[in-house]
Design a protein around this motif. Sequence first.
Motif, PDB file in Angstrom:
ATOM      1  N   ALA A 181      66.527  40.684   2.760  1.00 25.56           N
ATOM      2  CA  ALA A 181      65.772  41.828   3.292  1.00 25.56           C
ATOM      3  C   ALA A 181      66.190  42.124   4.728  1.00 25.56           C
ATOM      4  CB  ALA A 181      64.275  41.559   3.212  1.00 25.56           C
ATOM      5  N   VAL A 185      62.678  45.490  -2.576  1.00 28.71           N
ATOM      6  CA  VAL A 185      62.345  44.914  -1.260  1.00 28.71           C
ATOM      7  C   VAL A 185      63.427  45.285  -0.247  1.00 28.71           C
ATOM      8  CG1 VAL A 185      62.005  42.773   0.017  1.00 28.71           C
ATOM      9  CG2 VAL A 185      61.029  43.026  -2.273  1.00 28.71           C
ATOM     10  N   THR A 244      73.708  34.127  -0.663  1.00 27.25           N
ATOM     11  CA  THR A 244      72.358  33.717  -1.044  1.00 27.25           C
ATOM     12  C   THR A 244      72.248  33.439  -2.531  1.00 27.25           C
ATOM     13  OG1 THR A 244      71.517  35.123   0.744  1.00 27.25           O
ATOM     14  CG2 THR A 244      69.917  34.353  -0.879  1.00 27.25           C
ATOM     15  N   GLN A 275      63.631  44.110  -8.738  1.00 28.69           N
ATOM     16  CA  GLN A 275      62.617  43.586  -7.818  1.00 28.69           C
ATOM     17  C   GLN A 275      63.220  43.236  -6.458  1.00 28.69           C
ATOM     18  OE1 GLN A 275      63.850  42.168 -10.473  1.00 28.69           O
ATOM     19  NE2 GLN A 275      64.019  39.925 -10.301  1.00 28.69           N
ATOM     20  N   VAL A 276      64.440  42.704  -6.455  1.00 23.36           N
ATOM     21  CA  VAL A 276      65.125  42.388  -5.196  1.00 23.36           C
ATOM     22  C   VAL A 276      65.569  43.676  -4.509  1.00 23.36           C
ATOM     23  CG1 VAL A 276      67.135  41.247  -4.167  1.00 23.36           C
ATOM     24  CG2 VAL A 276      65.873  40.139  -6.036  1.00 23.36           C
ATOM     25  N   MET A 309      61.157  32.904  -1.884  1.00 22.61           N
ATOM     26  CA  MET A 309      60.714  33.814  -0.820  1.00 22.61           C
ATOM     27  C   MET A 309      61.690  33.797   0.354  1.00 22.61           C
ATOM     28  SD  MET A 309      58.110  35.499  -1.712  1.00 22.61           S
ATOM     29  CE  MET A 309      57.647  36.141  -0.113  1.00 22.61           C
ATOM     30  N   LEU A 310      62.244  32.612   0.683  1.00 22.22           N
ATOM     31  CA  LEU A 310      63.193  32.519   1.789  1.00 22.22           C
ATOM     32  C   LEU A 310      64.460  33.321   1.476  1.00 22.22           C
ATOM     33  CD1 LEU A 310      64.074  31.388   4.511  1.00 22.22           C
ATOM     34  CD2 LEU A 310      64.903  29.342   3.304  1.00 22.22           C
ATOM     35  N   GLU A 311      64.914  33.222   0.234  1.00 17.58           N
ATOM     36  CA  GLU A 311      66.097  33.978  -0.171  1.00 17.58           C
ATOM     37  C   GLU A 311      65.846  35.475  -0.055  1.00 17.58           C
ATOM     38  OE1 GLU A 311      66.406  32.369  -4.051  1.00 17.58           O
ATOM     39  OE2 GLU A 311      67.909  30.876  -3.489  1.00 17.58           O
ATOM     40  N   LEU A 312      64.662  35.902  -0.472  1.00 20.63           N
ATOM     41  CA  LEU A 312      64.320  37.321  -0.407  1.00 20.63           C
ATOM     42  C   LEU A 312      64.232  37.793   1.033  1.00 20.63           C
ATOM     43  CD1 LEU A 312      63.730  39.626  -2.361  1.00 20.63           C
ATOM     44  CD2 LEU A 312      61.298  39.065  -2.210  1.00 20.63           C
ATOM     45  N   LEU A 313      63.705  36.947   1.909  1.00 22.44           N
ATOM     46  CA  LEU A 313      63.603  37.297   3.329  1.00 22.44           C
ATOM     47  C   LEU A 313      64.996  37.465   3.946  1.00 22.44           C
ATOM     48  CD1 LEU A 313      61.914  37.689   5.891  1.00 22.44           C
ATOM     49  CD2 LEU A 313      61.981  35.202   6.220  1.00 22.44           C
TER      50      LEU A 313
END
Length: 253
Positions: free
Chosen positions: A8, A207, A35, A203-204, A1-5
């Motif tokens: 984003a 977002v 990342t 999916q990435v 989740m941190l990587e996705l944040l």
Amino acid sequence: MLELLIVAVASGLAGFVDAIVGGGGLVLLPALFATFPTTHPATLAGSNKGAAVWGTAWAARQYARRVELRWGAVAPAVAAAGVGSFAGAWVLTLVSPEGLRKALPVVLLAILAYTLAKKELGQHHAPRFAGRREALVAGGVGGVIGFYDGFFGPGTGSFLVFLFVRLLGYDFLNASASAKLVNLATNLAALALLASRGHIWWQVAAVMAVTNVLGSLLGTRLALRHGAGFVRWVFIVVVSALILKTGYDAYLR
């Protein structure tokens, strides 16, 4: 989740910068590589395109509604850019862009020096050509920069803006508006090729697309509100940052 944040947020900033003058890849691609360092570069490039195409599409729509575009030039540029980008993305799957990486900061430095020396460059909208000649010049710009975007990519929007200003006589606002439509075509073509080879994390990208559109919304509004002079200064800042980033990557890293 941190990587996705992280990616984003980077995508939102990229959408903001890209909507004004291009160069969003300067923000998002390094964030993706930092990342996800073990991921195939083509997959990260595909995911970047999968997000950026939405922000570019939103910016192109907003500009088209508010700026009187010269469709006789923009349409052939868009068509040529799509073909060029697809070809560039295909070549990317075969050869390395290392030689181009070393030349890029030098080319960008020349563009920056020219822009700073010509104080009136892009301040007034005075198209130099009309009819078939304008279409041919715009198509040539679209084809060459489209190939570059599919093959390598950094600074595509900035190159488009500069060439629309220098070769076609547009002001920075009209050049940025036209560049968005051309850049949309290059993104779609490269995305189609990379997606067909499985080089995209949907999916990435989904977002990142949301935040990219939000950043694009803010950037477009600022550019339309403040006009060509504002876009010119953002162009100078973005190209300066591109010189530092690409120079570091090519010669110091």
